[in-house]
Write a protein that holds these residues in place. Structure first.
Motif, PDB file in Angstrom:
ATOM      1  N   ARG A  33       0.867  -1.180   0.000  1.00  0.00           N
ATOM      2  CA  ARG A  33       0.000   0.000   0.000  1.00  0.00           C
ATOM      3  C   ARG A  33       0.905   1.232   0.000  1.00  0.00           C
ATOM      4  O   ARG A  33       1.735   1.389   0.897  1.00  0.00           O
ATOM      5  CB  ARG A  33      -0.889  -0.011   1.247  1.00  0.00           C
ATOM      6  N   LEU A  34       0.756   2.102  -0.990  1.00  0.00           N
ATOM      7  CA  LEU A  34       1.686   3.216  -1.162  1.00  0.00           C
ATOM      8  C   LEU A  34       0.966   4.551  -1.199  1.00  0.00           C
ATOM      9  O   LEU A  34      -0.133   4.660  -1.731  1.00  0.00           O
ATOM     10  CB  LEU A  34       2.475   3.050  -2.459  1.00  0.00           C
ATOM     11  N   ARG A  35       1.616   5.547  -0.628  1.00  0.00           N
ATOM     12  CA  ARG A  35       1.181   6.937  -0.775  1.00  0.00           C
ATOM     13  C   ARG A  35       2.367   7.855  -0.541  1.00  0.00           C
ATOM     14  O   ARG A  35       3.353   7.469   0.086  1.00  0.00           O
ATOM     15  CB  ARG A  35       0.016   7.264   0.154  1.00  0.00           C
ATOM     16  N   GLU A  36       2.268   9.053  -1.058  1.00  0.00           N
ATOM     17  CA  GLU A  36       3.352  10.023  -0.890  1.00  0.00           C
ATOM     18  C   GLU A  36       3.331  10.580   0.530  1.00  0.00           C
ATOM     19  O   GLU A  36       2.276  10.996   1.027  1.00  0.00           O
ATOM     20  CB  GLU A  36       3.210  11.169  -1.896  1.00  0.00           C
ATOM     21  N   VAL A  37       4.485  10.601   1.175  1.00  0.00           N
ATOM     22  CA  VAL A  37       4.615  11.149   2.529  1.00  0.00           C
ATOM     23  C   VAL A  37       5.836  12.071   2.565  1.00  0.00           C
ATOM     24  O   VAL A  37       6.903  11.713   2.057  1.00  0.00           O
ATOM     25  CB  VAL A  37       4.784  10.018   3.575  1.00  0.00           C
ATOM     26  N   ASP A  38       5.658  13.237   3.131  1.00  0.00           N
ATOM     27  CA  ASP A  38       6.752  14.197   3.268  1.00  0.00           C
ATOM     28  C   ASP A  38       7.852  13.591   4.141  1.00  0.00           C
ATOM     29  O   ASP A  38       7.585  13.061   5.218  1.00  0.00           O
ATOM     30  CB  ASP A  38       6.218  15.484   3.907  1.00  0.00           C
ATOM     31  N   GLU A  39       9.119  13.654   3.681  1.00  0.00           N
ATOM     32  CA  GLU A  39      10.222  13.046   4.422  1.00  0.00           C
ATOM     33  C   GLU A  39      11.120  14.078   5.086  1.00  0.00           C
ATOM     34  O   GLU A  39      12.271  13.790   5.416  1.00  0.00           O
ATOM     35  CB  GLU A  39      11.030  12.124   3.499  1.00  0.00           C
ATOM     36  N   SER A  40      10.598  15.274   5.331  1.00  0.00           N
ATOM     37  CA  SER A  40      11.379  16.243   6.110  1.00  0.00           C
ATOM     38  C   SER A  40      11.254  15.903   7.592  1.00  0.00           C
ATOM     39  O   SER A  40      10.334  15.185   8.003  1.00  0.00           O
ATOM     40  CB  SER A  40      10.893  17.665   5.836  1.00  0.00           C
ATOM     41  N   PHE A  41      12.166  16.422   8.396  1.00  0.00           N
ATOM     42  CA  PHE A  41      12.176  16.107   9.828  1.00  0.00           C
ATOM     43  C   PHE A  41      12.688  17.307  10.613  1.00  0.00           C
ATOM     44  O   PHE A  41      13.415  18.151  10.078  1.00  0.00           O
ATOM     45  CB  PHE A  41      13.048  14.869  10.098  1.00  0.00           C
ATOM     46  N   PRO A  42      12.321  17.398  11.885  1.00  0.00           N
ATOM     47  CA  PRO A  42      12.792  18.509  12.714  1.00  0.00           C
ATOM     48  C   PRO A  42      14.314  18.534  12.794  1.00  0.00           C
ATOM     49  O   PRO A  42      14.953  17.483  12.963  1.00  0.00           O
ATOM     50  CB  PRO A  42      12.164  18.229  14.083  1.00  0.00           C
ATOM     51  N   THR A  43      14.898  19.707  12.703  1.00  0.00           N
ATOM     52  CA  THR A  43      16.359  19.826  12.615  1.00  0.00           C
ATOM     53  C   THR A  43      17.073  19.473  13.920  1.00  0.00           C
ATOM     54  O   THR A  43      18.280  19.215  13.911  1.00  0.00           O
ATOM     55  CB  THR A  43      16.753  21.250  12.204  1.00  0.00           C
ATOM     56  N   HIS A  44      16.350  19.438  15.042  1.00  0.00           N
ATOM     57  CA  HIS A  44      17.022  19.120  16.307  1.00  0.00           C
ATOM     58  C   HIS A  44      17.237  17.618  16.479  1.00  0.00           C
ATOM     59  O   HIS A  44      17.982  17.195  17.371  1.00  0.00           O
ATOM     60  CB  HIS A  44      16.214  19.662  17.499  1.00  0.00           C
ATOM     61  N   LEU A  45      16.617  16.799  15.633  1.00  0.00           N
ATOM     62  CA  LEU A  45      16.782  15.355  15.750  1.00  0.00           C
ATOM     63  C   LEU A  45      18.125  14.917  15.172  1.00  0.00           C
ATOM     64  O   LEU A  45      18.621  15.508  14.210  1.00  0.00           O
ATOM     65  CB  LEU A  45      15.662  14.625  15.005  1.00  0.00           C
ATOM     66  N   VAL A  46      18.711  13.892  15.775  1.00  0.00           N
ATOM     67  CA  VAL A  46      19.996  13.392  15.287  1.00  0.00           C
ATOM     68  C   VAL A  46      19.952  11.871  15.139  1.00  0.00           C
ATOM     69  O   VAL A  46      19.244  11.180  15.864  1.00  0.00           O
ATOM     70  CB  VAL A  46      21.167  13.772  16.219  1.00  0.00           C
ATOM     71  N   ARG A  47      20.669  11.381  14.154  1.00  0.00           N
ATOM     72  CA  ARG A  47      20.932   9.965  13.959  1.00  0.00           C
ATOM     73  C   ARG A  47      19.688   9.081  14.073  1.00  0.00           C
ATOM     74  O   ARG A  47      18.747   9.253  13.320  1.00  0.00           O
ATOM     75  CB  ARG A  47      22.054   9.510  14.900  1.00  0.00           C
ATOM     76  N   ALA A  48      19.667   8.144  15.028  1.00  0.00           N
ATOM     77  CA  ALA A  48      18.553   7.191  15.131  1.00  0.00           C
ATOM     78  C   ALA A  48      17.220   7.900  15.316  1.00  0.00           C
ATOM     79  O   ALA A  48      16.183   7.410  14.860  1.00  0.00           O
ATOM     80  CB  ALA A  48      18.796   6.215  16.278  1.00  0.00           C
ATOM     81  N   GLU A  49      17.242   9.064  15.972  1.00  0.00           N
ATOM     82  CA  GLU A  49      15.996   9.811  16.184  1.00  0.00           C
ATOM     83  C   GLU A  49      15.354  10.177  14.852  1.00  0.00           C
ATOM     84  O   GLU A  49      14.126  10.153  14.729  1.00  0.00           O
ATOM     85  CB  GLU A  49      16.270  11.093  16.970  1.00  0.00           C
ATOM     86  N   VAL A  50      16.173  10.518  13.857  1.00  0.00           N
ATOM     87  CA  VAL A  50      15.656  10.901  12.541  1.00  0.00           C
ATOM     88  C   VAL A  50      14.972   9.707  11.881  1.00  0.00           C
ATOM     89  O   VAL A  50      13.848   9.807  11.389  1.00  0.00           O
ATOM     90  CB  VAL A  50      16.785  11.435  11.638  1.00  0.00           C
ATOM     91  N   ALA A  51      15.653   8.561  11.888  1.00  0.00           N
ATOM     92  CA  ALA A  51      15.100   7.369  11.239  1.00  0.00           C
ATOM     93  C   ALA A  51      13.799   6.934  11.905  1.00  0.00           C
ATOM     94  O   ALA A  51      12.828   6.575  11.228  1.00  0.00           O
ATOM     95  CB  ALA A  51      16.131   6.240  11.277  1.00  0.00           C
ATOM     96  N   GLU A  52      13.757   6.969  13.232  1.00  0.00           N
ATOM     97  CA  GLU A  52      12.543   6.557  13.947  1.00  0.00           C
ATOM     98  C   GLU A  52      11.410   7.554  13.716  1.00  0.00           C
ATOM     99  O   GLU A  52      10.256   7.163  13.540  1.00  0.00           O
ATOM    100  CB  GLU A  52      12.840   6.402  15.436  1.00  0.00           C
ATOM    101  N   TYR A  53      11.736   8.848  13.718  1.00  0.00           N
ATOM    102  CA  TYR A  53      10.717   9.872  13.466  1.00  0.00           C
ATOM    103  C   TYR A  53      10.085   9.673  12.084  1.00  0.00           C
ATOM    104  O   TYR A  53       8.853   9.707  11.944  1.00  0.00           O
ATOM    105  CB  TYR A  53      11.333  11.272  13.558  1.00  0.00           C
ATOM    106  N   LEU A  54      10.920   9.460  11.068  1.00  0.00           N
ATOM    107  CA  LEU A  54      10.403   9.324   9.709  1.00  0.00           C
ATOM    108  C   LEU A  54       9.574   8.053   9.550  1.00  0.00           C
ATOM    109  O   LEU A  54       8.536   8.060   8.875  1.00  0.00           O
ATOM    110  CB  LEU A  54      11.553   9.351   8.704  1.00  0.00           C
ATOM    111  N   ALA A  55      10.000   6.960  10.173  1.00  0.00           N
ATOM    112  CA  ALA A  55       9.220   5.724  10.094  1.00  0.00           C
ATOM    113  C   ALA A  55       7.855   5.900  10.742  1.00  0.00           C
ATOM    114  O   ALA A  55       6.828   5.484  10.197  1.00  0.00           O
ATOM    115  CB  ALA A  55       9.985   4.578  10.759  1.00  0.00           C
ATOM    116  N   ALA A  56       7.832   6.542  11.920  1.00  0.00           N
ATOM    117  CA  ALA A  56       6.562   6.774  12.618  1.00  0.00           C
ATOM    118  C   ALA A  56       5.683   7.752  11.844  1.00  0.00           C
ATOM    119  O   ALA A  56       4.455   7.587  11.764  1.00  0.00           O
ATOM    120  CB  ALA A  56       6.831   7.289  14.027  1.00  0.00           C
ATOM    121  N   HIS A  57       6.306   8.772  11.257  1.00  0.00           N
ATOM    122  CA  HIS A  57       5.569   9.758  10.473  1.00  0.00           C
ATOM    123  C   HIS A  57       4.898   9.096   9.262  1.00  0.00           C
ATOM    124  O   HIS A  57       3.738   9.388   8.933  1.00  0.00           O
ATOM    125  CB  HIS A  57       6.529  10.859  10.015  1.00  0.00           C
ATOM    126  N   LYS A  58       5.608   8.185   8.625  1.00  0.00           N
ATOM    127  CA  LYS A  58       5.026   7.462   7.499  1.00  0.00           C
ATOM    128  C   LYS A  58       3.837   6.612   7.951  1.00  0.00           C
ATOM    129  O   LYS A  58       2.804   6.554   7.283  1.00  0.00           O
ATOM    130  CB  LYS A  58       6.079   6.570   6.840  1.00  0.00           C
TER     131      LYS A  58
END
Length: 198
Positions: A33-58
């Motif tokens: 199941r596919l849809r377009e999702v914005d892959e920007s992230f808050p600039t204060h996040l670093v490393r693993a936080e970025v990957a986890e944020y984007l996965a949860a956001h999707k």
């Protein structure tokens, strides 16, 4: 054995052919199941936080559409050089620049995963792999970028293709994580959620 009557139906929300391949090789049946999702992230996040944020956001993009007996799997892979996040390159020129930065150095690959159940349960985690590149010449980098066009890959490379064979000298962690999905962790969490037979 957990009765299949009580196992949720798996949904993979990913454009990545590598993730599809890995889930299939695990022996899992899933709907794509596919849809377009914005892959920007808050600039204060670093490393693993970025990957986890984007996965949860999707995963959030699918939350309202999930049936109670469905479980969606989302993931995001990033490459980190020091504290800089190298995501997907915009074009071939940026891909060459990224690889010039990575050559001759070690870097970290993080894949964040979110498992969102239709009943509201959510598991978010990430895995990290250290990757060591040998020094690469500019002609080698340009050959790879022009021939393999890695514009859909974080850090502008895929460990499973040509550059992985000629440039990666050592891995510390899961190879499959570098491909885009830490399948050992995914399986472990699916077992905990009762989503696979054990």
């Amino acid at each position: 054995m957990i009765s299949s009557d009580f196992r949720p139906r798996l949904v993979l929300a990913s454009n990545s052919p590598r993730r599809r391949q890995l889930l299939t090789e695990l022996g899992l049946t899933y709907e794509l199941r596919l849809r377009e999702v914005d892959e920007s992230f808050p600039t204060h996040l670093v490393r693993a936080e970025v990957a986890e944020y984007l996965a949860a956001h999707k995963a959030d993009a699918y939350a309202t559409d999930l049936a109670p007996d469905e479980l969606v799997i989302t993931a995001d892979t990033i490459v980190c050089l020091d504290n800089d996040v190298l995501n997907k390159p915009a074009d071939e020129a940026e891909a060459v620049q990224m690889l010039q930065r990575l050559q001759g150095r070690a870097h970290d690959v993080y894949t964040g995963v979110c498992l969102l159940h239709g009943d509201g349960r959510r598991v978010v985690f990430s895995d990290q792999t250290g990757v060591h590149f040998r020094p690469l010449s500019l002609p080698e980098i340009e050959h790879y970028v022009h021939q393999y066009r890695p514009l859909d890959k974080a850090g502008a490379y895929g460990a499973q293709d040509w550059i992985g064979m000629v440039a990666v000298t050592r891995l510390e962690g899961s190879y499959f994580n570098v491909m885009g999905l830490p399948v050992h962790r995914v399986w472990e969490e699916l077992v905990k959620l009762g989503a696979v037979a054990v």
